[in-house]
Design an enzyme around this catalytic site. Structure first.
Site, PDB file in Angstrom:
ATOM      1  CB  CYS A  95      56.959  49.708  48.965  1.00  0.00           C
ATOM      2  SG  CYS A  95      55.846  48.305  48.920  1.00  0.00           S
ATOM      3  CB  CYS A  98      50.696  51.694  46.801  1.00  0.00           C
ATOM      4  SG  CYS A  98      49.828  50.715  48.024  1.00  0.00           S
ATOM      5  CB  CYS A 174      51.473  46.891  54.461  1.00  0.00           C
ATOM      6  SG  CYS A 174      50.551  47.076  52.941  1.00  0.00           S
ATOM      7  CD  GLN A 244      38.155  38.857  42.513  1.00  0.00           C
ATOM      8  OE1 GLN A 244      38.879  39.838  42.561  1.00  0.00           O
ATOM      9  NE2 GLN A 244      37.784  38.305  41.373  1.00  0.00           N
ATOM     10  CB  CYS A 368      41.928  42.082  37.360  1.00  0.00           C
ATOM     11  SG  CYS A 368      42.909  40.730  36.717  1.00  0.00           S
TER      12      CYS A 368
HETATM   13  C1  LIG Z   1      41.127  36.370  38.178  1.00  0.00           C
HETATM   14  S1  LIG Z   1      41.038  34.752  38.804  1.00  0.00           S
HETATM   15  C2  LIG Z   1      39.293  34.530  38.888  1.00  0.00           C
HETATM   16  C3  LIG Z   1      38.823  33.390  39.731  1.00  0.00           C
HETATM   17  C4  LIG Z   1      37.348  33.418  40.130  1.00  0.00           C
HETATM   18  N1  LIG Z   1      36.478  33.694  39.016  1.00  0.00           N
HETATM   19  C5  LIG Z   1      37.139  34.435  41.249  1.00  0.00           C
HETATM   20  O1  LIG Z   1      36.714  35.574  40.979  1.00  0.00           O
HETATM   21  O2  LIG Z   1      37.438  34.108  42.414  1.00  0.00           O
HETATM   22  C6  LIG Z   1      41.570  33.800  37.449  1.00  0.00           C
HETATM   23  C7  LIG Z   1      41.581  32.305  37.682  1.00  0.00           C
HETATM   24  O3  LIG Z   1      41.975  31.688  36.458  1.00  0.00           O
HETATM   25  C8  LIG Z   1      42.883  30.627  36.729  1.00  0.00           C
HETATM   26  N2  LIG Z   1      43.655  30.493  35.467  1.00  0.00           N
HETATM   27  C9  LIG Z   1      44.701  31.230  35.032  1.00  0.00           C
HETATM   28  N3  LIG Z   1      45.021  30.913  33.761  1.00  0.00           N
HETATM   29  C10 LIG Z   1      44.153  29.928  33.389  1.00  0.00           C
HETATM   30  C11 LIG Z   1      43.941  29.197  32.194  1.00  0.00           C
HETATM   31  N4  LIG Z   1      44.680  29.414  31.126  1.00  0.00           N
HETATM   32  N5  LIG Z   1      42.939  28.296  32.162  1.00  0.00           N
HETATM   33  C12 LIG Z   1      42.172  28.057  33.265  1.00  0.00           C
HETATM   34  N6  LIG Z   1      42.302  28.744  34.408  1.00  0.00           N
HETATM   35  C13 LIG Z   1      43.284  29.654  34.482  1.00  0.00           C
HETATM   36  C14 LIG Z   1      43.633  31.048  37.959  1.00  0.00           C
HETATM   37  O4  LIG Z   1      44.110  29.915  38.661  1.00  0.00           O
HETATM   38  C15 LIG Z   1      42.546  31.805  38.731  1.00  0.00           C
HETATM   39  O5  LIG Z   1      41.866  30.946  39.603  1.00  0.00           O
END
Ligand SMILES: C[S@@+](CC[C@H](N)C(=O)[O-])C[C@H]1O[C@@H](n2cnc3c(N)ncnc32)[C@H](O)[C@@H]1O
Length: 411
Positions: A95, A98, A174, A244, A368
């Site tokens: 898979c 992981c 899972c 998250q 991340c």
């Molecule tokens: C890692 S998530 C973080 C979201 C939020 N801060 C949280 O922790 O729940 C990244 C976010 O960025 C948005 N995203 C991805 N690329 C982007 C871009 N170029 N400009 C604006 N938003 C973007 C995604 O839709 C997502 O909601």
């Protein structure tokens, strides 16, 4: 007393001193690299060994060679490392979900600290802090509150993609899926056996405090949205929005992202704001907050979450962050605090340029992916910022992924 480690035996696995695909040889795994693979060396070449533990002596097969780097898989562990654990999942290795179940949890945390250190040194050219804390997850199994299952209707398989392929690994259970998510998988599988599962190529499930939302829904009673209460705030979202996946660490993650901010600040930006995880608590501390989010559905939920909380001092812009900053940063004036939480690809170059142009005294970078974090940090360090603190959170046990929060101040 422990016996001395024996040196890897060299066999006729190489051709003219160069490793070739199909070659089988013994290697000692030195450490875990960004990307989660083990590092080994043989015949002056670098080997990247999948699913390895640091210290393993293993017989490996070279799967492919690119330049001086060879990609290998373990055929047999000859001397297991002390960091090695027995993976409990019957699908582990096949898979694609992981890639750290072969490590004890302590070794997973150590490997993640090492990955962050490595990226800071090699990519950001910055000296890492002496100690990198990786906050452990309270749950290391059954923690994932989100899953995307692939459906092969012809073979009647439902699960995750196999490693490095688009074949569906048929998964009955899972062990990292949170109980309500695992329960939903069991229900979908029962429908698949009965022949009543819709033909959709994939299903996304997200658990909240009150159940599981499924996209596409398969039964009339399936919910479309969910909510989570974190640190006194309520967040609504659906399976199509980012939220998250490990809610057991979300309170501490939000606190760390906002550390050093106090009530009474003037202007804060929440870039890549999602459904408002950081926007709501920021709106309680700053007079004016602007969140920028590219996904229209997430931006709509962020507005609704703010409105449900009767927070009227924050607005949400639906836009790519780089574009928005290029067009609007000048009109915004100076920001006191900028929080950015981009996807794995990191921030766009225009986003980093735009942040630097705003001259915030304090930047909080929530990431991340340590490699893209380090790439973006280099630009911020070159612009005169210094790293004030770095702390990581193990949001993704049993995988090499790690969440890092870096606070930067202008020098
Ligand atoms: C890692 S998530 C973080 C979201 C939020 N801060 C949280 O922790 O729940 C990244 C976010 O960025 C948005 N995203 C991805 N690329 C982007 C871009 N170029 N400009 C604006 N938003 C973007 C995604 O839709 C997502 O909601």
């Amino acid at each position: 007393m422990k016996s001395r480690k024996r040196a890897p035996r060299r066999e006729a696995a190489e051709e003219g001193g160069r490793l070739r695909a199909g070659a089988v040889l013994e290697v000692r795994v030195e450490r875990i690299l960004p990307g989660g693979v083990g590092l080994a060396h043989a015949e002056g070449q670098t080997l990247f060994v999948a699913l390895a533990a640091p210290g393993d002596l293993a017989r490996v097969r070279v799967e492919s060679v690119r330049g001086r780097a060879a990609f290998a898989s373990i055929v047999e562990v000859l001397e297991p490392s002390d960091a090695r654990a027995e993976p409990p999942c019957p699908y582990f290795g096949r898979c694609g979900g992981c890639d750290f179940q072969q490590l004890t949890y302590e070794a997973q945390l150590a490997a993640k600290a090492e990955i962050i250190r490595d990226c800071l040194r090699r990519v950001a050219h910055a000296e890492p802090p002496a100690e990198i804390e990786v906050v452990p997850s309270p749950e290391v199994w059954r923690y994932r509150s989100r899953a995307r299952w692939q459906h092969d209707a012809v073979r009647r398989h439902l699960g995750y993609y196999e490693r490095g392929s688009h074949r569906v690994c048929d998964v009955a259970d899972c062990p990292v899926a949170a109980p309500p998510v695992a329960g939903r998988l069991a229900r979908l599988r029962a429908m698949m056996s009965e022949g009543s599962l819709p033909q959709a190529a994939e299903f996304e499930a997200v658990a909240g405090d009150e159940g599981v939302a499924l996209d596409p829904p398969v039964e009339p009673e399936d919910e479309r949205e969910q909510l989570r209460r974190i640190g006194g705030e309520t967040y609504r979202f659906d399976a199509g929005c980012f939220f998250q996946i490990n809610h057991t660490l979300l309170g501490p993650l939000v606190e760390e992202g906002l550390r050093g901010t106090t009530e009474g600040g003037d202007t804060a930006l929440d870039l890549y704001g999602g459904v408002g995880l950081f926007t709501l608590p920021l709106a309680r501390r700053f007079r004016r907050v602007v969140a920028v989010e590219g996904n229209p559905a997430s931006a709509r939920y962020a507005r609704r979450n703010l409105s449900d909380a009767t927070l009227t001092n924050a607005r949400v812009e639906t836009s790519a962050v780089g574009d928005w900053l290029a067009r609007h940063a000048a009109g915004l004036g100076r920001a006191d605090f900028v929080l950015l939480d981009p996807p794995r690809a990191g921030a766009e170059p225009e986003a980093i340029r735009g942040i630097i142009g705003l001259k915030p005294a304090h930047i909080s970078y929530v990431s991340c992916d340590p490699a893209t974090l380090a790439r973006d940090l280099r630009l911020l360090l070159d612009a005169g910022y210094h790293i004030h603190s770095l702390r990581a959170f193990d949001m993704f046990p049993q995988t090499h992924h790690v969440e890092t929060v870096v606070h930067l101040f202008d020098s």
